[in-house]
Design a protein around this motif. Structure first.
Motif, PDB file in Angstrom:
ATOM      1  N   ALA A  54       0.832  -1.200   0.000  1.00  0.00           N
ATOM      2  CA  ALA A  54       0.000   0.000   0.000  1.00  0.00           C
ATOM      3  C   ALA A  54       0.868   1.251   0.000  1.00  0.00           C
ATOM      4  O   ALA A  54       1.964   1.266   0.567  1.00  0.00           O
ATOM      5  CB  ALA A  54      -0.921  -0.009   1.213  1.00  0.00           C
ATOM      6  N   THR A  56       1.650   4.770   1.339  1.00  0.00           N
ATOM      7  CA  THR A  56       1.382   5.593   2.509  1.00  0.00           C
ATOM      8  C   THR A  56       0.854   6.967   2.109  1.00  0.00           C
ATOM      9  O   THR A  56      -0.035   7.522   2.765  1.00  0.00           O
ATOM     10  CB  THR A  56       2.664   5.759   3.350  1.00  0.00           C
ATOM     11  N   ARG A  58      -0.955   7.719  -0.495  1.00  0.00           N
ATOM     12  CA  ARG A  58      -2.358   7.589  -0.877  1.00  0.00           C
ATOM     13  C   ARG A  58      -3.252   7.422   0.348  1.00  0.00           C
ATOM     14  O   ARG A  58      -4.361   7.978   0.406  1.00  0.00           O
ATOM     15  CB  ARG A  58      -2.533   6.396  -1.815  1.00  0.00           C
ATOM     16  N   LEU A  59      -2.770   6.661   1.307  1.00  0.00           N
ATOM     17  CA  LEU A  59      -3.552   6.470   2.527  1.00  0.00           C
ATOM     18  C   LEU A  59      -3.682   7.769   3.313  1.00  0.00           C
ATOM     19  O   LEU A  59      -4.740   8.065   3.879  1.00  0.00           O
ATOM     20  CB  LEU A  59      -2.917   5.376   3.391  1.00  0.00           C
ATOM     21  N   TRP A 115      -5.074   4.067  10.956  1.00  0.00           N
ATOM     22  CA  TRP A 115      -5.537   4.035   9.572  1.00  0.00           C
ATOM     23  C   TRP A 115      -4.410   3.603   8.627  1.00  0.00           C
ATOM     24  O   TRP A 115      -4.594   2.689   7.817  1.00  0.00           O
ATOM     25  CB  TRP A 115      -6.038   5.430   9.197  1.00  0.00           C
ATOM     26  N   ILE A 116      -3.251   4.234   8.754  1.00  0.00           N
ATOM     27  CA  ILE A 116      -2.117   3.924   7.879  1.00  0.00           C
ATOM     28  C   ILE A 116      -1.629   2.491   8.103  1.00  0.00           C
ATOM     29  O   ILE A 116      -1.462   1.714   7.146  1.00  0.00           O
ATOM     30  CB  ILE A 116      -0.950   4.905   8.116  1.00  0.00           C
ATOM     31  N   TRP A 119      -4.626  -0.340   7.188  1.00  0.00           N
ATOM     32  CA  TRP A 119      -4.880  -0.561   5.764  1.00  0.00           C
ATOM     33  C   TRP A 119      -3.624  -1.055   5.050  1.00  0.00           C
ATOM     34  O   TRP A 119      -3.717  -1.816   4.079  1.00  0.00           O
ATOM     35  CB  TRP A 119      -5.391   0.719   5.105  1.00  0.00           C
ATOM     36  N   SER A 120      -2.452  -0.660   5.537  1.00  0.00           N
ATOM     37  CA  SER A 120      -1.209  -1.155   4.931  1.00  0.00           C
ATOM     38  C   SER A 120      -1.079  -2.660   5.132  1.00  0.00           C
ATOM     39  O   SER A 120      -0.680  -3.388   4.213  1.00  0.00           O
ATOM     40  CB  SER A 120       0.011  -0.437   5.536  1.00  0.00           C
ATOM     41  N   CYS A 124      -4.273  -2.252   1.260  1.00  0.00           N
ATOM     42  CA  CYS A 124      -5.257  -1.371   0.624  1.00  0.00           C
ATOM     43  C   CYS A 124      -4.800   0.089   0.682  1.00  0.00           C
ATOM     44  O   CYS A 124      -4.355   0.559   1.737  1.00  0.00           O
ATOM     45  CB  CYS A 124      -6.606  -1.478   1.331  1.00  0.00           C
ATOM     46  N   ASP A 125      -4.959   0.797  -0.427  1.00  0.00           N
ATOM     47  CA  ASP A 125      -4.661   2.236  -0.409  1.00  0.00           C
ATOM     48  C   ASP A 125      -5.649   3.016  -1.278  1.00  0.00           C
ATOM     49  O   ASP A 125      -5.386   4.139  -1.687  1.00  0.00           O
ATOM     50  CB  ASP A 125      -3.224   2.524  -0.850  1.00  0.00           C
TER      51      ASP A 125
END
Length: 279
Positions: A54, A56, A58-59, A115-116, A119-120, A124-125
């Protein structure tokens, strides 16, 4: 396995993955009709076996889209928008798994670090990749006892009002209404029969069912009280997985919370299950 059961598995596989019935049958046959394993294999092979890394940046950009304008946290308004973008109901049980993965501190709240990192780990990003991840995450929650327990434990802290040590009864009932049926339907709350789980006629006694869940809700509603303790919340998971359907093996001298002991006594006195004396 009956034809009806096979067709149900194929239907569930297709609804989760959007795969064709032909592919669904192929993956289910290959993995001994274990739905969760077959779905994991499908998603893994569909991605070419690659592990998605993912972004970072973009997240962070996504987090900024949903966070409060006056702070650095996502709160209720941002969560509602996120759910709309992910095309998921805010009361969908899968969001409890997401809350665990992202270490959400409270309902409708998400911090940037969780969150970071969360999702990482999930690879997902983008909202598209997040949306796709929800399906296998929902299957894992329902079918994997170890994972279910982690999400279940986190939910107590997640759902609790800040500064309170217990959950309001109404709040506990609402979250149990999401979690327990999911675990029962998927197998995460399956009961393992032992030699003790046999009635007088020698017939196997199944474990906890949806009917028992309704008894539990009725008992707590009638009992009232200010809240559900952490001990009761945590131990109910073990109780559901270990008790037989008639409560024949319940040991009132064991280290169960008093609320669970009182529940068994209530069920027996109300004629829902046989009393110890009648066994």
């Amino acid at each position: 396995m009956s034809r009806a059961s096979k067709d149900t598995l194929v239907s569930e596989f297709c609804s989760i993955t959007n795969a064709s019935p032909k592919d669904a049958k192929r993956y289910l046959d290959k993995h001994q009709r274990r739905l969760d394993v077959a779905i994991d294999a499908y998603f893994q092979e569909s991605s070419g076996g690659r592990t998605t890394v993912a972004s970072t940046s973009r997240l962070n950009a996504l987090f900024d889209r949903y966070k409060d304008p006056s702070g650095d946290d996502i709160s209720v308004d941002g969560t509602i928008q996120l759910c709309q973008d992910l095309q998921v109901d805010p009361e969908d049980v899968v969001l409890l798994a997401v809350a665990y993965e992202l270490k959400s501190p409270r309902v409708g709240e998400w911090n940037r670090k969780g969150w970071i990192e969360g999702w990482s780990r999930l690879g997902c990003d983008s909202t598209d990749s997040m949306r796709v991840t929800l399906a296998p995450l929902r299957v894992k929650l329902g079918s994997d006892s170890t994972y279910f327990r982690k999400v279940y434990d986190h939910t107590f802290t997640f759902a609790r009002t800040e500064g309170q040590r217990s959950l309001a009864v109404e709040t506990a009932l609402a979250f149990w209404a999401l979690l327990i049926p999911t675990g029962l339907a998927g197998g995460a709350l399956n009961h393992d029969l032992t030699d003790e789980d046999v009635d007088m006629d020698g017939e196997g006694s199944s474990g906890w069912t949806d009917e028992h869940t309704q008894w539990w809700f009725q008992f707590l509603t009638e009992k009232g009280g200010k809240g559900v303790s952490k001990d009761t919340w945590m131990m109910l998971f073990d109780f559901i997985r270990s008790i037989d359907s008639k409560f024949l093996t319940h040991d009132a001298e064991a280290a169960w919370p008093s609320t669970i002991d009182d529940f068994v006594a209530w069920a027996r006195s109300g004629g829902k299950v046989p009393t110890t004396e009648a066994i």
